[in-house]
Design an enzyme around this catalytic site. Structure first.
Site, short mmCIF file in Angstrom:
data_model
loop_
_atom_site.label_atom_id
_atom_site.label_comp_id
_atom_site.label_asym_id
_atom_site.label_seq_id
_atom_site.Cartn_x
_atom_site.Cartn_y
_atom_site.Cartn_z
CD GLU A 1 -2.99 -0.83 -0.15
OE1 GLU A 1 -2.99 0.26 -0.74
OE2 GLU A 1 -3.69 -1.79 -0.52
CE1 TYR B 1 -6.50 3.30 -0.46
CE2 TYR B 1 -4.11 3.26 -0.24
CZ TYR B 1 -5.28 2.70 -0.72
OH TYR B 1 -5.25 1.53 -1.42
CG ASP C 1 -7.83 3.60 -4.47
OD1 ASP C 1 -9.04 3.72 -4.81
OD2 ASP C 1 -7.11 2.66 -4.85
#
Ligand code: SF4
Length: 351
Positions: free
Chosen positions: A43, A125, A143
């Site tokens: 990520e 996020y 996202d």
């Protein structure tokens, strides 16, 4: 969750089970979640970067540093060099800071969104994505792909960035208690494969009959505020060669491309936008201009070749690096472009 939100999330989960993307950092739907280290690493790499660009870096990092403890013990310069080419280098510095903090806590990532958010480099996020995907926590993961899907599904017309709060509220309402990580990945995959920025494939979409944006013209969403023109900054970089080696410096730890090996330059990173470049006296030749886009400005970097002895721009922070091993220097993309330009000139001159 209301009935229509439940219908959307159930359909997206069923679609994900059949059509979700197989990616190196994922577990197949319905199997135990991947190691939090893998989810976190992927990520962080995926911030502002495509899956295709990330995949080889992710595989190399995992091979070299298979656990968060291994990464925490890595040499800073090695990690920065391994990150070279992926861009947004503050991520690599935060990656190391976070790995060291997690290692200091015994190597276990915290399992709530709030605690994850407190780690270095984990914004809203990434914290939500790790909480949902690695720990099965119900968290709204938003996202750019998810933002587009939600804005279209509900025809949310407030321009970004102000419209983000309404999008987040919709994603929160859609996120199920069961399988929140798979749901987040389903939304990402729908955005990446069907609900694409241009020419979305609505006929294949599992929620097309529920989609308000489709009826209103999907490509209108999300609505974006008019963009300001990007500033253009100018600078110089120096190519100084002696006995088959080129002079490289290590940039200051803080600031643009911090901690990376680089060609010496005139400090464009600190210069005023649009400032003129001072001409150089002495045995310098212009080799051309490299153009490169950063997140907030474009750079025009004039490359200067040195052809004299004892260049005054050599300083204590640098090292002579063999030209035939330049690929291993871990130069960021800007300086890879500059080096290619210099090497092409040298080849043209038959050097
Ligand atoms: Fe996107 Fe079209 Fe599906 Fe709506 S119907 S979510 S616009 S792909």
């Amino acid at each position: 969750m209301d009935a229509s939100a439940e219908t959307v999330s159930n359909r997206l989960l069923a679609w994900y089970d059949a059509h979700g993307r197989s990616l190196p950092w994922r577990s197949p739907p319905g199997t135990p979640p991947p190691d939090p280290y893998r989810v976190w690493l992927s990520e962080v790499m995926l911030q502002q970067t495509t899956t295709a660009a990330v995949a080889p870096y992710y595989t190399r990092f995992l091979t070299r540093w298979p656990s968060v403890q291994a990464l925490a013990g890595a040499d800073d310069a090695e990690v920065m060099a391994a990150w070279a080419g992926l861009g947004y280098y503050a991520r690599a510095r935060n990656l190391l800071a976070c790995a060291r903090e997690v290692a200091a806590r015994g190597g276990r990532f915290p399992d709530t969104e709030a605690e994850l958010r407190a780690l270095p480099g984990l914004g809203a996020y990434t914290a939500a994505a790790v909480a949902a995907i690695a720990f099965g926590r119900r968290a709204a993961v938003v996202d750019a792909n998810v933002e587009r899907v939600a804005a279209r599904l509900y025809a949310l017309a407030d321009p970004l960035p102000q419209g983000r709060a309404a999008i987040r509220a919709r994603v929160e309402a859609l996120t199920p208690h069961a399988r929140p990580g798979d749901f987040a990945q389903a939304m990402m995959d729908l955005g990446a494969t069907l609900c694409t920025p241009r020419a979305p494939r609505c006929a294949a979409c599992p929620v097309s009959d529920l989609c308000a944006g489709r009826r209103a013209g999907a490509e209108r969403f999300p609505v974006k505020a008019a963009r300001k023109a990007r500033p253009v900054r100018q600078g110089q970089a120096y190519w100084i060669v002696r006995d088959g080696s080129v002079w490289l410096v290590t940039r200051a730890a803080r600031g643009m491309l911090g901690g990376m090996r680089a060609l010496p330059d005139d400090g464009w990173a600190a210069g005023a936008d649009g400032s003129a470049v001072a001409p150089l006296a002495g045995p310098w030749t212009g080799a051309g201009t490299v153009r490169h886009s950063f997140s907030h400005f474009d750079l025009e970097l004039q490359l200067m070749l040195y052809s004299g002895d004892d260049c005054p721009r050599l300083d204590a922070t640098g090292e002579w690096w063999p030209l035939d091993r330049l690929d291993c220097a871990g130069l960021p993309t800007l300086f890879v472009k500059a080096a290619r330009l210099a090497l092409a000139q040298a080849a043209d001159l038959g050097e």
